[in-house]
Design an enzyme around this catalytic site. Structure first.
Site, PDB file in Angstrom:
ATOM      1  N   GLY A   1      46.508 -24.357 -12.332  1.00  0.00           N
ATOM      2  CA  GLY A   1      46.161 -23.121 -11.627  1.00  0.00           C
ATOM      3  C   GLY A   1      45.457 -23.321 -10.301  1.00  0.00           C
ATOM      4  O   GLY A   1      44.809 -22.403  -9.809  1.00  0.00           O
TER       5      GLY A   1
ATOM      6  N   SER B   1      41.069 -21.386  -4.867  1.00  0.00           N
ATOM      7  CA  SER B   1      41.342 -21.082  -6.281  1.00  0.00           C
ATOM      8  C   SER B   1      40.116 -21.347  -7.147  1.00  0.00           C
ATOM      9  O   SER B   1      39.386 -22.323  -6.925  1.00  0.00           O
ATOM     10  CB  SER B   1      42.464 -21.983  -6.807  1.00  0.00           C
ATOM     11  OG  SER B   1      43.674 -21.724  -6.147  1.00  0.00           O
TER      12      SER B   1
ATOM     13  N   ASP C   1      55.578 -25.130 -14.369  1.00  0.00           N
ATOM     14  CA  ASP C   1      55.751 -23.682 -14.366  1.00  0.00           C
ATOM     15  C   ASP C   1      55.686 -23.280 -15.839  1.00  0.00           C
ATOM     16  O   ASP C   1      56.551 -23.662 -16.628  1.00  0.00           O
ATOM     17  CB  ASP C   1      57.114 -23.341 -13.748  1.00  0.00           C
ATOM     18  CG  ASP C   1      57.397 -21.845 -13.768  1.00  0.00           C
ATOM     19  OD1 ASP C   1      56.759 -21.115 -14.558  1.00  0.00           O
ATOM     20  OD2 ASP C   1      58.284 -21.408 -13.002  1.00  0.00           O
ATOM     21  N   VAL C   2      54.645 -22.544 -16.210  1.00  0.00           N
ATOM     22  CA  VAL C   2      54.436 -22.275 -17.640  1.00  0.00           C
ATOM     23  C   VAL C   2      55.504 -21.359 -18.241  1.00  0.00           C
ATOM     24  O   VAL C   2      55.545 -21.192 -19.455  1.00  0.00           O
ATOM     25  CB  VAL C   2      53.019 -21.710 -17.918  1.00  0.00           C
ATOM     26  CG1 VAL C   2      51.953 -22.722 -17.556  1.00  0.00           C
ATOM     27  CG2 VAL C   2      52.793 -20.375 -17.211  1.00  0.00           C
TER      28      VAL C   2
ATOM     29  N   ALA D   1      51.233 -10.984 -12.567  1.00  0.00           N
ATOM     30  CA  ALA D   1      51.807  -9.669 -12.884  1.00  0.00           C
ATOM     31  C   ALA D   1      52.640  -9.240 -11.688  1.00  0.00           C
ATOM     32  O   ALA D   1      52.215  -9.435 -10.549  1.00  0.00           O
ATOM     33  CB  ALA D   1      50.710  -8.644 -13.142  1.00  0.00           C
TER      34      ALA D   1
ATOM     35  N   TYR E   1      43.673  -2.535 -11.615  1.00  0.00           N
ATOM     36  CA  TYR E   1      43.819  -3.783 -12.386  1.00  0.00           C
ATOM     37  C   TYR E   1      44.923  -3.622 -13.441  1.00  0.00           C
ATOM     38  O   TYR E   1      45.516  -4.600 -13.902  1.00  0.00           O
ATOM     39  CB  TYR E   1      42.482  -4.186 -13.015  1.00  0.00           C
ATOM     40  CG  TYR E   1      42.390  -5.668 -13.305  1.00  0.00           C
ATOM     41  CD1 TYR E   1      42.487  -6.612 -12.286  1.00  0.00           C
ATOM     42  CD2 TYR E   1      42.217  -6.134 -14.607  1.00  0.00           C
ATOM     43  CE1 TYR E   1      42.412  -7.963 -12.544  1.00  0.00           C
ATOM     44  CE2 TYR E   1      42.135  -7.496 -14.876  1.00  0.00           C
ATOM     45  CZ  TYR E   1      42.237  -8.399 -13.838  1.00  0.00           C
ATOM     46  OH  TYR E   1      42.164  -9.749 -14.105  1.00  0.00           O
TER      47      TYR E   1
ATOM     48  N   LYS F   1      44.439  -9.390 -19.849  1.00  0.00           N
ATOM     49  CA  LYS F   1      43.143 -10.049 -20.077  1.00  0.00           C
ATOM     50  C   LYS F   1      42.569  -9.676 -21.444  1.00  0.00           C
ATOM     51  O   LYS F   1      41.914 -10.498 -22.095  1.00  0.00           O
ATOM     52  CB  LYS F   1      42.151  -9.705 -18.955  1.00  0.00           C
ATOM     53  CG  LYS F   1      42.517 -10.285 -17.593  1.00  0.00           C
ATOM     54  CD  LYS F   1      42.717 -11.803 -17.600  1.00  0.00           C
ATOM     55  CE  LYS F   1      42.894 -12.385 -16.214  1.00  0.00           C
ATOM     56  NZ  LYS F   1      43.415 -13.762 -16.222  1.00  0.00           N
TER      57      LYS F   1
ATOM     58  N   ILE G   1      36.658 -12.498  -6.914  1.00  0.00           N
ATOM     59  CA  ILE G   1      36.592 -13.528  -5.865  1.00  0.00           C
ATOM     60  C   ILE G   1      37.878 -13.418  -5.048  1.00  0.00           C
ATOM     61  O   ILE G   1      38.970 -13.266  -5.632  1.00  0.00           O
ATOM     62  CB  ILE G   1      36.513 -14.946  -6.483  1.00  0.00           C
ATOM     63  CG1 ILE G   1      35.301 -15.068  -7.407  1.00  0.00           C
ATOM     64  CG2 ILE G   1      36.458 -16.014  -5.385  1.00  0.00           C
ATOM     65  CD1 ILE G   1      35.192 -16.413  -8.128  1.00  0.00           C
TER      66      ILE G   1
ATOM     67  N   THR H   1      40.882 -14.579  -3.749  1.00  0.00           N
ATOM     68  CA  THR H   1      41.822 -15.692  -3.904  1.00  0.00           C
ATOM     69  C   THR H   1      43.233 -15.153  -3.658  1.00  0.00           C
ATOM     70  O   THR H   1      43.414 -13.943  -3.482  1.00  0.00           O
ATOM     71  CB  THR H   1      41.782 -16.263  -5.330  1.00  0.00           C
ATOM     72  OG1 THR H   1      42.166 -15.213  -6.239  1.00  0.00           O
ATOM     73  CG2 THR H   1      40.401 -16.782  -5.718  1.00  0.00           C
ATOM     74  N   LEU H   2      44.210 -16.051  -3.743  1.00  0.00           N
ATOM     75  CA  LEU H   2      45.607 -15.634  -3.554  1.00  0.00           C
ATOM     76  C   LEU H   2      46.004 -14.589  -4.601  1.00  0.00           C
ATOM     77  O   LEU H   2      46.589 -13.550  -4.278  1.00  0.00           O
ATOM     78  CB  LEU H   2      46.489 -16.883  -3.687  1.00  0.00           C
ATOM     79  CG  LEU H   2      47.753 -16.942  -2.867  1.00  0.00           C
ATOM     80  CD1 LEU H   2      47.429 -16.798  -1.386  1.00  0.00           C
ATOM     81  CD2 LEU H   2      48.449 -18.281  -3.119  1.00  0.00           C
TER      82      LEU H   2
HETATM   83  P1  NAP Z   1      44.919 -18.299  -7.561  1.00  0.00           P
HETATM   84  O1  NAP Z   1      44.207 -19.268  -6.717  1.00  0.00           O
HETATM   85  O2  NAP Z   1      46.056 -17.558  -6.938  1.00  0.00           O
HETATM   86  O3  NAP Z   1      45.370 -19.010  -8.909  1.00  0.00           O
HETATM   87  C1  NAP Z   1      46.335 -18.457  -9.764  1.00  0.00           C
HETATM   88  C2  NAP Z   1      47.201 -19.592 -10.208  1.00  0.00           C
HETATM   89  O4  NAP Z   1      48.162 -19.193 -11.196  1.00  0.00           O
HETATM   90  C3  NAP Z   1      47.998 -20.164  -9.031  1.00  0.00           C
HETATM   91  O5  NAP Z   1      47.786 -21.550  -8.950  1.00  0.00           O
HETATM   92  C4  NAP Z   1      49.424 -19.832  -9.424  1.00  0.00           C
HETATM   93  O6  NAP Z   1      50.355 -20.743  -8.913  1.00  0.00           O
HETATM   94  C5  NAP Z   1      49.335 -19.935 -10.917  1.00  0.00           C
HETATM   95  N1  NAP Z   1      50.531 -19.431 -11.572  1.00  0.00           N
HETATM   96  C6  NAP Z   1      51.094 -18.201 -11.488  1.00  0.00           C
HETATM   97  N2  NAP Z   1      52.237 -18.177 -12.207  1.00  0.00           N
HETATM   98  C7  NAP Z   1      52.384 -19.407 -12.762  1.00  0.00           C
HETATM   99  C8  NAP Z   1      53.350 -20.009 -13.596  1.00  0.00           C
HETATM  100  N3  NAP Z   1      54.445 -19.363 -14.018  1.00  0.00           N
HETATM  101  N4  NAP Z   1      53.183 -21.301 -13.972  1.00  0.00           N
HETATM  102  C9  NAP Z   1      52.120 -22.004 -13.547  1.00  0.00           C
HETATM  103  N5  NAP Z   1      51.171 -21.497 -12.731  1.00  0.00           N
HETATM  104  C10 NAP Z   1      51.310 -20.209 -12.352  1.00  0.00           C
HETATM  105  O7  NAP Z   1      43.919 -17.162  -8.086  1.00  0.00           O
HETATM  106  P2  NAP Z   1      42.579 -17.227  -8.960  1.00  0.00           P
HETATM  107  O8  NAP Z   1      41.878 -15.965  -8.634  1.00  0.00           O
HETATM  108  O9  NAP Z   1      41.905 -18.518  -8.819  1.00  0.00           O
HETATM  109  O10 NAP Z   1      43.153 -17.044 -10.452  1.00  0.00           O
HETATM  110  C11 NAP Z   1      42.900 -17.943 -11.505  1.00  0.00           C
HETATM  111  C12 NAP Z   1      42.588 -17.193 -12.775  1.00  0.00           C
HETATM  112  O11 NAP Z   1      41.328 -16.532 -12.629  1.00  0.00           O
HETATM  113  C13 NAP Z   1      43.583 -16.118 -13.150  1.00  0.00           C
HETATM  114  O12 NAP Z   1      43.743 -16.096 -14.554  1.00  0.00           O
HETATM  115  C14 NAP Z   1      42.882 -14.850 -12.700  1.00  0.00           C
HETATM  116  O13 NAP Z   1      43.330 -13.705 -13.398  1.00  0.00           O
HETATM  117  C15 NAP Z   1      41.464 -15.206 -13.075  1.00  0.00           C
HETATM  118  N6  NAP Z   1      40.404 -14.401 -12.468  1.00  0.00           N
HETATM  119  C16 NAP Z   1      40.396 -14.188 -11.127  1.00  0.00           C
HETATM  120  C17 NAP Z   1      39.377 -13.427 -10.578  1.00  0.00           C
HETATM  121  C18 NAP Z   1      39.347 -13.146  -9.104  1.00  0.00           C
HETATM  122  O14 NAP Z   1      38.724 -12.160  -8.698  1.00  0.00           O
HETATM  123  N7  NAP Z   1      39.967 -13.940  -8.269  1.00  0.00           N
HETATM  124  C19 NAP Z   1      38.362 -12.891 -11.383  1.00  0.00           C
HETATM  125  C20 NAP Z   1      38.391 -13.138 -12.751  1.00  0.00           C
HETATM  126  C21 NAP Z   1      39.420 -13.899 -13.287  1.00  0.00           C
HETATM  127  P3  NAP Z   1      50.967 -20.480  -7.441  1.00  0.00           P
HETATM  128  O15 NAP Z   1      49.885 -20.089  -6.511  1.00  0.00           O
HETATM  129  O16 NAP Z   1      51.535 -21.794  -7.110  1.00  0.00           O
HETATM  130  O17 NAP Z   1      51.907 -19.350  -7.600  1.00  0.00           O
END
Ligand code: NAP
Length: 274
Positions: free
Chosen positions: A12, A18, A64-65, A95, A155, A162, A191, A193-194
């Site tokens: 991830g 990230s 790729d999961v 999503a 959300y 979640k 946070i 992020t992408l």
């Molecule tokens: P992020 O940097 O965009 O990370 C999300 C990751 O999921 C990316 O590396 C993405 O890969 C990967 N992903 C998506 N589909 C996939 C697949 N089929 N196979 C493998 N990898 C896949 O964003 P992040 O905010 O750090 O998110 C990480 C986790 O934290 C997520 O579960 C998110 O819901 C959770 N979270 C985020 C926040 C927030 O506010 N940012 C708050 C609480 C929880 P690619 O980029 O290569 O597509």
């Protein structure tokens, strides 16, 4: 060096913003050895310098999961490179855009299935596939958000995912405790992020959280990283099935800290200042 001698895999990391990168960095600073994964060739080149930065060397694997064969191949690569591993970070969610804004009632069956498959079922599948190489004192960590407990604007579908993820953590924790495998989640505050960029009006969520959390600040990936490192380490050896908040305390608030101006209109109180 709390993580000295620990080996693990982090899924991830999209870039240095990230959450998974924050966790990887904290683990590296505490002496862990890691492998990281990328989604497809499009992201591979971007991750090469990050893998170097994390001292992963060539331990950068595709995963790729949504493709079971890639999870099986990941297990084989990890077994070849490490033998056993001690931790897994699952920091993955997806999503379709239609699930992250607009009317909840309009979410399609297809979007629902894809989101739950990638954001939730992947945790079960990864743990099951990697279980043969997990050590008898290992830790699995995933990432959740408060929107899985309570309604949060836009959300939508990810909130349902979640909620399912948090229960998955608890059922996995019970099932795998007998094998010495702990399973926990961090419920992180918002946070930038992408992945977050896909959520409608995300900037408003950031402002709201900052204004209404007791610590009056948004959280950083290094703060989530340090808490994640604790849950992956032996410091948390009696902790499993937990949803641990790293959100500046936002989740404890029963009433938003809104103030009212002279005309009786509500407005957000910044940093508690009058
Ligand atoms: P992020 O940097 O965009 O990370 C999300 C990751 O999921 C990316 O590396 C993405 O890969 C990967 N992903 C998506 N589909 C996939 C697949 N089929 N196979 C493998 N990898 C896949 O964003 P992040 O905010 O750090 O998110 C990480 C986790 O934290 C997520 O579960 C998110 O819901 C959770 N979270 C985020 C926040 C927030 O506010 N940012 C708050 C609480 C929880 P690619 O980029 O290569 O597509």
């Amino acid at each position: 060096m709390v993580m000295k001698g620990k080996k693990g895999v982090i899924l991830g990391i999209a870039n240095k913003k990230s959450i998974a990168y924050g966790i990887a960095k904290a683990c590296q600073e505490q002496g862990a050895e890691m492998a990281i994964t990328f989604l497809n060739e499009r992201f591979e080149q971007k991750l090469v310098p990050i893998a170097e930065d994390l001292d992963c060397g060539a331990r950068l694997y595709p995963c790729d999961v949504s493709k079971p064969e890639e999870i099986t191949a990941l297990k084989e690569s990890l077994e070849k490179d490490f033998g056993q591993i001690d931790f897994i970070v699952h920091s993955i969610a997806f999503a379709p855009k239609e699930g992250l804004s607009g009317r909840f009632v309009n979410i399609s069956k297809e979007a629902f299935g894809v989101s739950l498959d990638i954001s939730v079922y992947s945790l079960i599948e990864i743990v099951r596939e990697l279980k043969p190489i997990l050590s008898s004192s290992s830790s699995v960590l995933t990432l959740s958000y408060y929107g899985g407990e309570k309604w949060i604007p836009n959300y939508n579908l990810m909130g349902v995912a979640k909620a399912a993820l948090e229960m998955t953590v608890k059922y996995l924790a019970e099932d795998l405790g007998r094998d010495g495998i702990r399973v926990n989640a961090i419920s992180a505050g918002p946070i930038k992020t992408l992945a977050a960029a896909g959520i409608g009006d995300f900037g408003f969520m950031l402002k709201w959280n900052k204004a209404h959390s007791p610590l009056k600040e948004n959280v950083s990936i290094s703060q989530v990283g340090n808490s994640g490192m604790y849950l992956l380490s032996d410091l948390s050896s009696a902790v499993t099935g937990e949803i641990h908040y790293v959100d500046g305390g936002y989740n404890i608030m029963g009433m938003p800290a809104v103030e009212f101006d002279d005309e009786g209109k509500p407005h957000i109180a910044w940093n508690g200042e009058k």
